[in-house]
Each structure stands twice: as C-alpha cells, then as structure tokens.
Design an enzyme around this catalytic site. Structure first.
Site, PDB file in Angstrom:
ATOM      1  N   ASP A  29       8.531   4.476   3.687  1.00  0.00           N
ATOM      2  CA  ASP A  29       8.117   4.505   5.091  1.00  0.00           C
ATOM      3  C   ASP A  29       8.928   3.590   5.990  1.00  0.00           C
ATOM      4  OD1 ASP A  29       6.458   5.359   7.214  1.00  0.00           O
ATOM      5  OD2 ASP A  29       5.145   3.640   6.964  1.00  0.00           O
TER       6      ASP A  29
ATOM      7  N   HIS B 203       0.572   4.344  -0.349  1.00  0.00           N
ATOM      8  CA  HIS B 203       1.434   3.478   0.455  1.00  0.00           C
ATOM      9  C   HIS B 203       0.534   2.696   1.415  1.00  0.00           C
ATOM     10  CE1 HIS B 203       4.276   2.016   3.342  1.00  0.00           C
ATOM     11  NE2 HIS B 203       3.652   2.676   4.292  1.00  0.00           N
TER      12      HIS B 203
ATOM     13  N   ASP C 149       0.252  -0.149   4.164  1.00  0.00           N
ATOM     14  CA  ASP C 149       0.982  -1.015   5.088  1.00  0.00           C
ATOM     15  C   ASP C 149       0.414  -2.424   5.000  1.00  0.00           C
ATOM     16  OD1 ASP C 149       2.871   0.770   6.389  1.00  0.00           O
ATOM     17  OD2 ASP C 149       1.115   1.785   7.189  1.00  0.00           O
TER      18      ASP C 149
ATOM     19  N   HIS D  83       7.622  -3.603   7.231  1.00  0.00           N
ATOM     20  CA  HIS D  83       8.177  -2.660   8.200  1.00  0.00           C
ATOM     21  C   HIS D  83       7.260  -2.297   9.369  1.00  0.00           C
ATOM     22  CE1 HIS D  83       6.455   0.294   5.194  1.00  0.00           C
ATOM     23  NE2 HIS D  83       5.946   0.733   6.322  1.00  0.00           N
TER      24      HIS D  83
END
Length: 1012
Positions: free
Chosen positions: A374, A262, A264, A578
């Site tokens: 997330d 994952h 970001d 996010h």
C-alpha cells in the site's frame, strides 16, 4: 430451451438473502448486557474487567468518539440445545460495509484471556461444538467506539479526527446480543451458492459451464423448503455436488491466497488504537488457524509484532506458537510498511535492519520477501537494499492505483539504481483486501499480463487497512475454488511458496528499470510540512549522534548509547509509516508526531552534546572546536567526523549589499552577483567565473506562487494536474531592506498569510541562501517557490536514497507527463554540458520542472519549483496551519558533486563547541564521489566500528578508506552487520572499487592495545 437465466439468477439472490442466510442461525435467545464506560484513554485489561457495570439494552446508544466501553454479556444455553453448535452473536452496531473503519471489539473470557476480535464482518464467538444444556456463558468485550472518518460521502472535513476537537455524542447503537444455534449445513449451503452464483456471473452467457451451474442452482433452490430451510439444506447441497466437483481446466490460472490484514500503523485512527487493532486481528487469525488446518496467514511490520508482545502478551504467545508451526508467517522484513520516497538513505536501510533483526531474534526467521502492498510509490534504491538485507523477493499492490498508465507487468525483475535486480510480483487481483469473490478471481485471470509465460499469481486475502483479517467464509471460498471448472485454482499457501514457484517457471520475466512511480497521491510529498521536517531533522541528528558517540567512544572512552539509539531509531522509523510521513493521517496522529519529534530532537541533541564535550576537551582562554558531521570537508574542518580547533585562517571577504539602479539591491561576494529588484525578486544571478547568467531573461527567481488546490478526491494525498491552470504570483511587498548581517529581508502578505525571507550570499561560497518563514493560514491552496533557469536540460537529477534519479523535463509520453510532481531529497540538479545549477533544501521533498521556449531569443527556460505548503481539509481540517520555516539555496555552476556536497551542508551545519582538542576522523575516504552515510559502533555491542558508504555520482569509483585507529580485521557486511566477505586491504587502508551507486557496509574490528 427458453432463456430463463435472469429469472433464476434473481431467484437465487432473493432466496439467499431472505430465507437461507437467516436460517444459518435458526434459534436464538438474548444475552443480558451490562457496560462500563472507561473515562479518557483505554485502561489495562485487568482494570476494564474489574470495573463495575450498569445494565444496557439492545438499541441503546453508546460510544463517544474514541471512547472505550467494557461490555459484559451473560446467559445460559437452553437445555434443548444440548449437543448442538452454539455461538454468541455480538453486534455492537456494525455497518458491514465498513470493516476496520468503525467500532470494533476484543472478546475476553472471565480469566482475562482473549478469545477473538469483533468487527462488522466477524460478529460471532464460538461457545461450543456440542454444548451442554444449561451451560453458563460469560464474556467481556473491550469495545472501541472509533468514529467513521471516511464515510459514504468521502473526504468531508470533520473534527472527529482528534479527541481534542471531537464531540462527545454517542456514535453507535447496540444491536444484536444473542446466543444462537449455528446450523452448519445451512452455512455450507450459503457458501456453495455464493461461490457458484458469483462464478456463474463471470462466465460468458455462451459458455456451457454457465448454464450447467444455472440448472444445478435451479435444482438446489427447488429442493429448499422455504418453511424448513434447515431440514432441506442437505438435499439442496446434493443438487450442487456435481457442479462443485467438476475439475478446473489444465490451463487454469493458479492463485496463491495468503491470509492477510494490511493494518495501517496509523491513519484514520491514532497509534494507540492500532495497538488494539493488531491485537484484535491477530486474536482472530490465531483462532482461525486452529479451526482451519489449510489456512495460512501472513503479517508484516515488526513494529506491530512488538506492540502485541508489549501490550497483549496473551495474544503474542498464541502468535509465537502459530509462527513456530509455520502457518502464521512474518513477512516484509521492515520495521513498518514505510513510505519509500521520503525516508533518507540510512533510514530506509534501518527499516530493514530493525525489521529483519526483530524477526530473527523473536522467531529465528530470515524473511525473504519485502511486502509493501500500500505504499505510495517505490524508490529505485530499494532493489539494492532488498538484496543487501538478505531478501530476494518484492511485492506491491499499489501500482494498480495509477491513473494515467497501466503498468505493463505483474511478475517481473525490478532493476534499481545500481543495476541490482529483485524478483517482483504485483498481484493482478488489484486489491490487498481480497475476499476471493468470483468477480475478484475472474478479474485476476483476465488482468494477468504474463499469460503464456507464467501461470500463477498471489492474492492477499482478508479485511485490511483498519484490520480484521481473513474470515471463515473466505477460507470456505478457497476450498471450493481449489479445483473448480470455470475458475482459477485457489489454494492458501505461504508467500515464499508462491515466489519459489513463480521464479522457477518465469525466471526469464521482463525487466523494469528505475523507480515504481505511483501516478496518484503526489501531494503526499508536501502535506503536513512539520511532520516531514521532523523526519528530516531526526534523520540527520541520528547520523550525528551515532557519528559523534562512536568517535568519542573510540577516542575518549565515551559510553556508547546503544539502547537509546536503538529506541530512537525505531521511533523515527515508525513515523515513516506510509500514512504518517506522507501527511495523510488524522489530526491526532500529526499532533502526536510533532510532540514525538520534539522529544527525539531533545534526546539526540543531548547525546550529541555529551559526545562533543568529551571530544572537545577543556577550553583554556575560550577556545572553540569546529565539528563537521558532513561527508565532505569544509571551512577547514575535515570530513567524516573530523573537528578542528579554532579557525583555520582568515575569513574570506564579507559579501556586500548595495542599492540597485531602478530599485532593489545587489548582493556580491566575489563569486556571485545577485540582483534583487524592487519587488524583492531575484532577477539576476551572475557567475563571473563562467561568465554565465543563471536566471532566464525577463524572469524572476525565488518567486512564490500560489495555486488553488482542490483535487477530485483524496485531499491530503492528491494534487491533480489542473491545479496549474490558475496561479497567483506573490509579488506585492511590504518590506525590502538590508540587515546588519549583510542579508536582504523581504516581507510579503497574501490572503490571510505572511511570509518573511532572508536572502544572503555566504562569504567564500558560490551559493544564494534563502531562509523562508511562512505564517500560513490558507485553505485548499498550494505554495511553490519557482526558479526559472536559463538552461536547456532534458532531465533533472533528483537525490534519492544512496544516489540520484534522472527524470525527464519534457512530456514526450504519457509516462513522462504523469510525473508532474516528483520527489527529491536534499537536491535537484539540472545541467547543460559543462555548467549546471542545483537547488538544495533542508526539509522539502516535492518538486516540479517545466520547460518553455522564449520567443525573443528561442532559448529555453527550465523552471524548477520546490513545493512548500498545502492546505487540504481532509482528513485533518487544519493541515499545515501555523508557522513554518524552510531553508533552501540556489547553487549556480554546480556539478553533480557540488549538488551532493551542498545538500549535505544545508542539512548538517557545523557545530562549534568550547574546547581546544583537534579530533581526527575515525575514517577518511580518498574520493569525494564516495560518500559515507553512517559511522557507528556495531549493534551487537562488540565495539567494532561500522561504516556504510556509497558511490554518489553514478560512475565507477576507486577509493581508499583509511581508519584513524588500529584495526585487527575489516569485513564487508550486509545491512545487518553480518560479515559476508573479507575486505581488500592495503596496509592501513581498505581498497574500494565501487560500481555506480553501489552501497558497501564495512565492519572494522578494533585492535586492542595488548595485541599491538
């Protein structure tokens, strides 16, 4: 038998740490290292490879914050190593506890082809399995000296979050740079002992299996010659063979491991660094796929694939090959892993449109799972959008972070606003960065709440957040855990394989209805106000640009800007990631976001201006055309893109402002009477038609309130409930005066800040408008605007995508109490039967509602507060400092329909353009409950008109959509504008029958003149 368990366990730890792990690389020679430090921002690969180098020694400092250094390592394989496995060990000065959060590197061959990434848990580069003695080794490393923002003492304010404020001191010291022999047998022994030792620690001390493992480990340690680990490792492994081959119990839980990182798209690093993080990680993962035939890797976020395609085509070619083989799996179907609370209706739909279309066009893959591990809570609009996008499964991990209530399911049906359900999984391993440790696997088994009904769960496996991905050690763990007594069964497989099996065995899973509210990170609805305003305004400008460009294309032959709109949408969607839209990134990210939104605004205003000019025609005698982009008519201007030449008639009587007895002023427009006292506070809003007072007795509205705001952790993310314990009402006033335009001007100063407000009653409208400008220079404070209402309402209706969501105003349960800060888009509505109040806004999202019973009359005061500004110091120490402008309004006597209408109105003001031509809307709808969210030309360039609409009030709706142009056919489509059914037509109209909050996308083929 005497209990010597703890002695053997301690022995295992020491022998592993001090003897066996060091023996993995029994021989090594140093490499020669040279370096070139790139000035400023990263340079193209060819430039970095060609630049001159200076010698540098191991132990030397390197790397100012956000710098890039190009290292070259060179050496010769010793003759005596011939036929052995040789690796380069390249340690840039890593802290192994911070994978993804510090320096990283990408290794290149001399020809510029990428090899693999370097990070704290992945420092090796394979030179060869059976090398030739005397072989020359030459590698280049593009090394990023990303500073550590989130350190061991977290949330400490730092200036390192922007290259404009960071110092230039080196952050790292070059560590090991060697060629080394890899002893594969010793490496395998390490994996054996780690898996067994971790499994043993999770078994009950009363379990026979724990003692069997203990005795086997003891025998293995006895077999290890501490002075010749390599020579004795094979004998030690033989002692473990039996316990490693004991099969799992028939009822053992099954874990589908999915390789993952994952990443970001921005957070504690800027967007440009994410481009490189993705390249490093995907280079690693494609290399691992070649080495490990059973490994499967999944990656979400179409934007990240697009970055590799644009910036690292050599890596992308490897990705495409692995995707075609079915082992590098695109998942998610969204442009980025976006926030889902704050993006507007169309924006959230376009996340799927652009994400899924990318995967279809690039790989021919229809992604079926939505992958959001997330994101900080999940909108109740999502299930319907998931299904309309052609997906059928949903995955999240973040709900495990909730602090008040434990979510009751791990596999369940999630039912959205409109009743659509999507099969959902929430991995019980409670991390999206699993390394398949014994503790994690055992936790997944214990934690799984579907026991007895389901037998399997999923585990995203690999270093994430800052990237890195799965390691060969993690793959080795999975091999040993595939069928091992005492453990869950673990196997790498595609997410779709997991979901198919989970659905097949547990189709009767329980149902969760409504939003998936995260009981944490509530302040993300307020932090970084300018980023949120940029998002909201860009969304509405995109709506206008599509609407007016489509109208002008059909009516006036205007050239529809397909490419520009595609690019601008993707830019806005990227910034809904996010950690960008929620305001939780470093200063650099938000500084760049502000500049990006300015550029987006300028380009969209240009598109809108050109389209409106094409529609308005000439302006003889100074005529004006009034354009209305809102979905409801107003001021005579028709809804859905209609335009009216000149004024529809005499204006309503202007509002009056007069002095008020006892101080202050009274505003009156015939529909509302508003009293403002000498403190500049609204003490009465009277609705004469309903003979109803809006403001609670003895209370004052438009009251600005200031709270201390220092959460226990996660500064930019969190607001803790105890912030309410202390409040300062801002009642001191510097100026209270009428303006020439019939408004009241209120000026206050507090702390180091200043606020100026304009209060006005528009003519002919039952609405109190409030324009607020805050010059904000507070630290660790929370600013709210309070409206204490004389209403007994047990719930609010807060707008979300394609509808609204009811939330309780009471705190009957811990679930209710945990929602002390929640999200609303353009409106919040409260109502007693027959009379309600709405508060609408142009750029805020956070709000809270509390109730109190008055002693004097036992009536209920329901206080609605908008969250305006915060001032956290981590990760951006200057969050929100500066000038901010907000527009919000109080609408007494408002129905839900009024709230919807006024919410659109405040965000989509009329446009007045010189001209004389009236413009009929492209489409019109007979029922105001049916709201059009988009009118555009089809993305495929066909010229078809696409209309998306939804039922907005939560009830059944029957309506007629009429096209203002000749149509050849009308189809019902999915979000990607692919026809799924023929629409029901009646003459020149489309008959619509919508369930509550249903979304419908229509595709209208224009009839050519020759076919008329």
């Amino acid at each position: 038998m005497h209990n010597d368990r703890t002695v053997t366990e301690a022995r295992l730890k020491r022998v592993l740490d001090e003897r066996i792990r060091p023996a993995v690389y029994p021989e090594s020679v140093p490499l020669t290292v040279t370096v070139w430090n790139a000035p400023g921002e990263p340079v193209p690969v060819a430039e970095g490879l060609a630049a001159g180098r200076e010698p540098i020694e191991v132990g030397a400092p390197w790397g100012p914050p956000w710098g890039t250094s190009w290292f070259t390592v060179a050496g010769t394989v010793p003759e005596e190593w011939a036929g052995r496995t040789v690796e380069a060990l390249l340690d840039l000065g890593f802290d192994e506890n911070m994978p993804g959060f510090q320096c990283e590197g990408l290794v290149y061959r001399p020809d510029g082809s990428p090899v693999k990434g370097l990070n704290p848990r992945n420092q090796w580069v394979r030179i060869g399995e059976s090398v030739a003695g005397g072989e020359e080794v030459l590698l280049h490393i593009e090394a990023s000296s990303n500073p550590v923002i989130l350190d061991y003492h977290p949330f400490v304010p730092t200036e390192l979050g922007d290259r404009l404020t960071a110092d230039d001191a080196p952050r790292y010291r070059l560590a090991r740079m060697d060629l080394a022999v890899l002893d594969r047998v010793v490496w395998e022994l390490v994996q054996d002992l780690e898996v067994l030792g971790e499994l043993m620690a999770e078994l009950s001390v009363d379990s026979p299996r724990r003692w069997e493992i203990l005795r086997a480990v003891e025998r293995a340690l006895d077999a290890v010659d501490l002075q010749d680990v390599g020579g004795s490792a094979g004998r030690a492994r033989e002692q473990l063979r039996e316990v490693l081959s004991a099969p799992a119990h028939a009822s053992a839980h099954r874990i589908s491991a999915v390789g993952h990182a994952h990443i970001d798209s921005a957070w504690l690093w800027p967007l440009r660094e994410t481009v490189r993080k993705v390249a490093r990680t995907t280079a690693n993962m494609t290399a691992l796929l070649e080495d490990e035939p059973d490994f499967v890797y999944a990656m979400s976020q179409a934007q990240q694939f697009a970055w590799i395609k644009e910036h690292r085509p050599e890596v992308y070619s490897r990705v495409k090959k692995a995707v075609a083989e079915g082992r590098f799996v695109p998942v998610g179907g969204m442009w980025v892993e976006s926030d889902t609370n704050m993006p507007g209706s169309e924006a959230l739909a376009r996340q799927f449109v652009h994400g899924k279309r990318f995967f279809l066009e690039e790989f021919g893959i229809e992604t079926e799972e939505v992958w959001l591990p997330d994101t900080f809570g999940y909108s109740a609009a999502l299930p319907q959008l998931v299904r309309l996008a052609g997906a059928k499964w949903f995955l999240t991990q973040k709900i495990s972070w909730s602090r008040t209530n434990k979510f009751p399911h791990h596999t369940f049906w999630w039912e959205g606003l409109d009743g659509t359900r999507v099969f959902t999984h929430f991995p019980p391993i409670d991390t999206y960065n699993s390394r398949l440790s014994g503790q994690e696997v055992a936790h997944a088994v214990r934690n799984f709440q579907e026991k007895g009904g389901a037998t399997r769960s999923l585990a995203p496996t690999g270093w994430g957040d800052g990237g890195g991905g799965t390691t060969r050690e993690m793959v080795a763990r999975a091999k040993r855990l595939a069928d091992l007594e005492g453990s869950a069964r673990v196997v790498f497989e595609r997410p779709s394989a997991f979901f198919e099996k989970a659905h097949a065995e547990y189709g009767h899973a329980p149902v969760w209805v409504g939003e998936l509210y995260l009981e944490l990170h509530r302040a993300t609805l307020t932090s970084q106000a300018k980023t949120k305003q940029g998002n909201r305004r860009s969304e509405h400008l995109l709506r206008e640009a599509e609407l007016w460009a489509a109208t002008a294309a059909v009516r006036a032959g205007f050239r529809y800007p397909y490419e520009a709109l595609d690019r601008l949408w993707k830019t806005v969607l990227l910034h809904q990631f996010h950690d960008i839209l929620p305001g939780t990134s470093i200063a650099w990210v938000h500084r760049e976001a502000a500049a990006t939104y300015r550029a987006v605004t300028a380009e969209l205003e240009s598109i809108v201006g050109d389209a409106l000019a094409a529609l308005a025609g000439d302006a003889p005698g100074g005529g004006t055309v009034v354009f209305n982009a809102a979905p409801h008519g107003r001021g005579g201007a028709v809804a859905h893109g209609g335009a009216l030449a000149d004024s529809p008639g005499p204006d309503p009587a202007p509002p009056t402002v007069r002095a008020r007895e006892g101080g202050g002023f009274t505003l009156d427009n015939g529909l509302l009477r508003v009293e403002v006292d000498g403190r500049g506070l609204v003490v009465s809003v009277y609705d004469p038609e309903a003979d109803r007072e809006t403001i609670a007795p003895g209370a004052a509205a438009n009251l600005l309130q200031l709270h201390p705001d220092f959460p226990n952790m996660w500064d930019a993310w969190d607001v803790d409930h105890f912030y309410r314990n202390t409040v300062t009402d801002l009642t001191d006033i510097e100026t209270l005066e009428p303006t020439d335009e019939g408004a009241l001007r209120v000026v206050r100063a507090f702390g180091s800040s200043r606020v100026e407000q304009l209060l006005s009653l528009p003519a002919g409208v039952r609405r109190l408008d409030i324009e607020t400008e805050v010059d904000w220079h507070e630290t660790e404070k929370f600013l709210k605007a309070a409206f204490p209402l004389d209403l007994h309402a047990d719930r609010t209706a807060a707008e979300t995508q394609f509808g609204h969501l009811y939330r309780p105003t009471h705190t009957n349960s811990s679930w209710d109490a945990a929602k002390f800060e929640a999200c609303a888009h353009r409106f919040v509505h409260l109502e007693e039967p027959g009379w309600g109040v709405a508060v609408v806004n142009d750029s805020t999202y956070g709000y809270d509602v509390t109730r109190a019973v008055r002693e004097a009359d036992t009536g209920t005061t329901t206080t609605l507060r908008l969250s305006l500004l915060r001032a956290p110091r981590f990760p951006d120490p200057r969050t929100d400092q500066g000038t901010h402008r907000f527009r919000y309004a109080l609408v007494p006597g408002a129905s839900l329909g009024d709230a919807v209408r006024e919410g659109y109105r405040i965000n989509l003001p009329e446009r007045r353009v010189p001209g004389s031509a009236g413009v009929e809307p492209l489409v019109s709808v007979s029922d105001d409950a049916v709201v059009i969210s988009a009118i555009k030309l089809a993305d495929d360039g066909s010229g078809d008109v696409v209309v998306r609409l939804y039922e907005s009030l939560g009830g059944r709706a029957r309506a007629r959509l009429t096209a203002g142009f000749p149509t050849a056919s009308v189809s019902v489509c999915d979000l990607l504008e692919r026809p799924v059914a023929a629409a029901t037509t009646d003459g020149d109209g489309v008959v619509l029958s919508l369930r509550p909050f249903e979304i419908v996308t229509l595709r209208l083929e224009q009839r050519s003149a020759s076919s008329v």
